[in-house]
Design a protein around this motif. Structure first.
Motif, PDB file in Angstrom:
ATOM      1  N   UNK A  77     -53.406  34.703 -69.926  1.00 15.39           N
ATOM      2  CA  UNK A  77     -53.010  35.496 -71.088  1.00 15.39           C
ATOM      3  C   UNK A  77     -53.260  34.740 -72.391  1.00 15.39           C
ATOM      4  N   UNK A  78     -53.756  35.469 -73.362  1.00 15.18           N
ATOM      5  CA  UNK A  78     -53.964  34.937 -74.705  1.00 15.18           C
ATOM      6  C   UNK A  78     -53.567  36.074 -75.634  1.00 15.18           C
ATOM      7  N   UNK A  79     -52.407  35.964 -76.229  1.00 13.51           N
ATOM      8  CA  UNK A  79     -51.814  37.089 -76.940  1.00 13.51           C
ATOM      9  C   UNK A  79     -52.425  37.367 -78.293  1.00 13.51           C
ATOM     10  N   UNK A  80     -53.210  36.457 -78.793  1.00 17.23           N
ATOM     11  CA  UNK A  80     -53.879  36.661 -80.073  1.00 17.23           C
ATOM     12  C   UNK A  80     -53.953  35.360 -80.845  1.00 17.23           C
ATOM     13  N   UNK A  81     -55.087  35.161 -81.507  1.00 21.93           N
ATOM     14  CA  UNK A  81     -55.315  33.953 -82.287  1.00 21.93           C
ATOM     15  C   UNK A  81     -55.903  34.350 -83.626  1.00 21.93           C
ATOM     16  N   UNK A  82     -55.287  33.877 -84.690  1.00 25.50           N
ATOM     17  CA  UNK A  82     -55.774  34.097 -86.040  1.00 25.50           C
ATOM     18  C   UNK A  82     -56.227  32.759 -86.600  1.00 25.50           C
ATOM     19  N   UNK A  83     -57.504  32.667 -86.908  1.00 21.82           N
ATOM     20  CA  UNK A  83     -58.089  31.436 -87.428  1.00 21.82           C
ATOM     21  C   UNK A  83     -58.283  31.567 -88.927  1.00 21.82           C
ATOM     22  N   UNK A  84     -57.800  30.575 -89.644  1.00 26.56           N
ATOM     23  CA  UNK A  84     -57.876  30.572 -91.101  1.00 26.56           C
ATOM     24  C   UNK A  84     -58.633  29.322 -91.524  1.00 26.56           C
ATOM     25  N   UNK A  85     -59.911  29.445 -91.892  1.00 30.38           N
ATOM     26  CA  UNK A  85     -60.639  28.259 -92.341  1.00 30.38           C
ATOM     27  C   UNK A  85     -59.905  27.574 -93.499  1.00 30.38           C
ATOM     28  N   UNK A  86     -59.964  26.248 -93.525  1.00 28.38           N
ATOM     29  CA  UNK A  86     -59.262  25.455 -94.540  1.00 28.38           C
ATOM     30  C   UNK A  86     -59.609  25.888 -95.955  1.00 28.38           C
ATOM     31  N   UNK A  87     -60.825  26.374 -96.152  1.00 27.29           N
ATOM     32  CA  UNK A  87     -61.277  26.734 -97.492  1.00 27.29           C
ATOM     33  C   UNK A  87     -60.690  28.042 -98.003  1.00 27.29           C
ATOM     34  N   UNK A  89     -57.977  30.812 -99.301  1.00 25.66           N
ATOM     35  CA  UNK A  89     -56.819  30.685-100.182  1.00 25.66           C
ATOM     36  C   UNK A  89     -55.519  31.004 -99.450  1.00 25.66           C
ATOM     37  N   UNK A  90     -54.483  30.331 -99.872  1.00 26.22           N
ATOM     38  CA  UNK A  90     -53.150  30.547 -99.314  1.00 26.22           C
ATOM     39  C   UNK A  90     -52.718  31.996 -99.528  1.00 26.22           C
ATOM     40  N   UNK A  91     -52.939  32.511-100.726  1.00 22.72           N
ATOM     41  CA  UNK A  91     -52.527  33.874-101.055  1.00 22.72           C
ATOM     42  C   UNK A  91     -53.240  34.894-100.184  1.00 22.72           C
ATOM     43  N   UNK A  92     -54.536  34.748-100.021  1.00 22.81           N
ATOM     44  CA  UNK A  92     -55.300  35.702 -99.211  1.00 22.81           C
ATOM     45  C   UNK A  92     -54.846  35.667 -97.748  1.00 22.81           C
ATOM     46  N   UNK A  93     -54.591  34.480 -97.222  1.00 18.61           N
ATOM     47  CA  UNK A  93     -54.123  34.360 -95.836  1.00 18.61           C
ATOM     48  C   UNK A  93     -52.750  35.003 -95.688  1.00 18.61           C
ATOM     49  N   UNK A  94     -51.839  34.735 -96.626  1.00 21.33           N
ATOM     50  CA  UNK A  94     -50.488  35.312 -96.569  1.00 21.33           C
ATOM     51  C   UNK A  94     -50.541  36.833 -96.697  1.00 21.33           C
ATOM     52  N   UNK A  95     -51.390  37.337 -97.573  1.00 27.83           N
ATOM     53  CA  UNK A  95     -51.553  38.792 -97.712  1.00 27.83           C
ATOM     54  C   UNK A  95     -52.009  39.415 -96.393  1.00 27.83           C
ATOM     55  N   UNK A  96     -52.939  38.756 -95.714  1.00 27.95           N
ATOM     56  CA  UNK A  96     -53.430  39.268 -94.435  1.00 27.95           C
ATOM     57  C   UNK A  96     -52.328  39.276 -93.383  1.00 27.95           C
ATOM     58  N   UNK A  97     -51.523  38.224 -93.333  1.00 28.54           N
ATOM     59  CA  UNK A  97     -50.420  38.169 -92.364  1.00 28.54           C
ATOM     60  C   UNK A  97     -49.402  39.276 -92.629  1.00 28.54           C
ATOM     61  N   UNK A  98     -49.101  39.513 -93.893  1.00 30.66           N
ATOM     62  CA  UNK A  98     -48.161  40.575 -94.239  1.00 30.66           C
ATOM     63  C   UNK A  98     -48.734  41.930 -93.827  1.00 30.66           C
ATOM     64  N   UNK A 116     -59.086  35.056 -90.603  1.00 28.95           N
ATOM     65  CA  UNK A 116     -58.395  35.515 -91.806  1.00 28.95           C
ATOM     66  C   UNK A 116     -58.926  34.755 -93.010  1.00 28.95           C
ATOM     67  N   UNK A 117     -58.851  35.350 -94.175  1.00 31.41           N
ATOM     68  CA  UNK A 117     -58.246  36.638 -94.472  1.00 31.41           C
ATOM     69  C   UNK A 117     -59.123  37.789 -93.985  1.00 31.41           C
ATOM     70  N   UNK A 118     -58.444  38.929 -93.790  1.00 32.75           N
ATOM     71  CA  UNK A 118     -59.127  40.141 -93.342  1.00 32.75           C
ATOM     72  C   UNK A 118     -60.096  40.614 -94.401  1.00 32.75           C
TER      73      UNK A 118
END
Length: 118
Positions: A77-87, A89-98, A116-118
């Motif tokens: 089982x692998x329930x889901x993985x979201x990869x966020x490249x270091x480059x 932005x914090x805001x864009x990643x947080x917006x995608x999670x929300x 991410x971001x989406x």
């Protein structure tokens, strides 16, 4: 509807966790540091997440992706993985999670690897 729950890998910028929680205080997100997983391998993190019902967040684009691909190929089982490249932005990643939290169900992400971001 089962809301997504997130487990932030050890190296994920904590600012992303904080920004996502500010956007949506009900968003459930924990860090590896809050569990017994400190200094665990990617495979161990994915195994814990699968057993405990967490979607994983990580900056480890190559190694975590490889570990997730192996799990899926092995029929684990692998329930889901979201990869966020270091480059990214914090805001864009947080917006995608929300957005993921508010507009999807936990089960939609099983065996998926998403950047991410989406």
């Amino acid at each position: 509807m089962t809301r997504p729950r997130f487990l932030a890998d050890e190296d994920l910028r904590h600012g992303i966790v904080l920004a996502a929680q500010r956007l949506e205080p009900r968003l459930e997100i924990i860090t590896v540091q809050e569990t017994a997983l400190r200094a665990s391998s990617d495979g161990e993190v994915l195994d814990f997440a699968a057993n405990q019902g967490w979607l994983v967040l990580s900056h480890d684009v190559s190694t975590m992706r490889a570990a997730a691909d192996r799990r899926v190929a092995d029929g684990l089982p692998m329930l889901g993985l979201f990869l966020i490249p270091q480059s990214r932005s914090t805001t864009a990643a947080a917006d995608s999670l929300q957005l993921i939290w508010s507009a999807s169900e936990f089960e939609e992400w099983h065996d998926r690897i998403v950047y991410l971001p989406l």
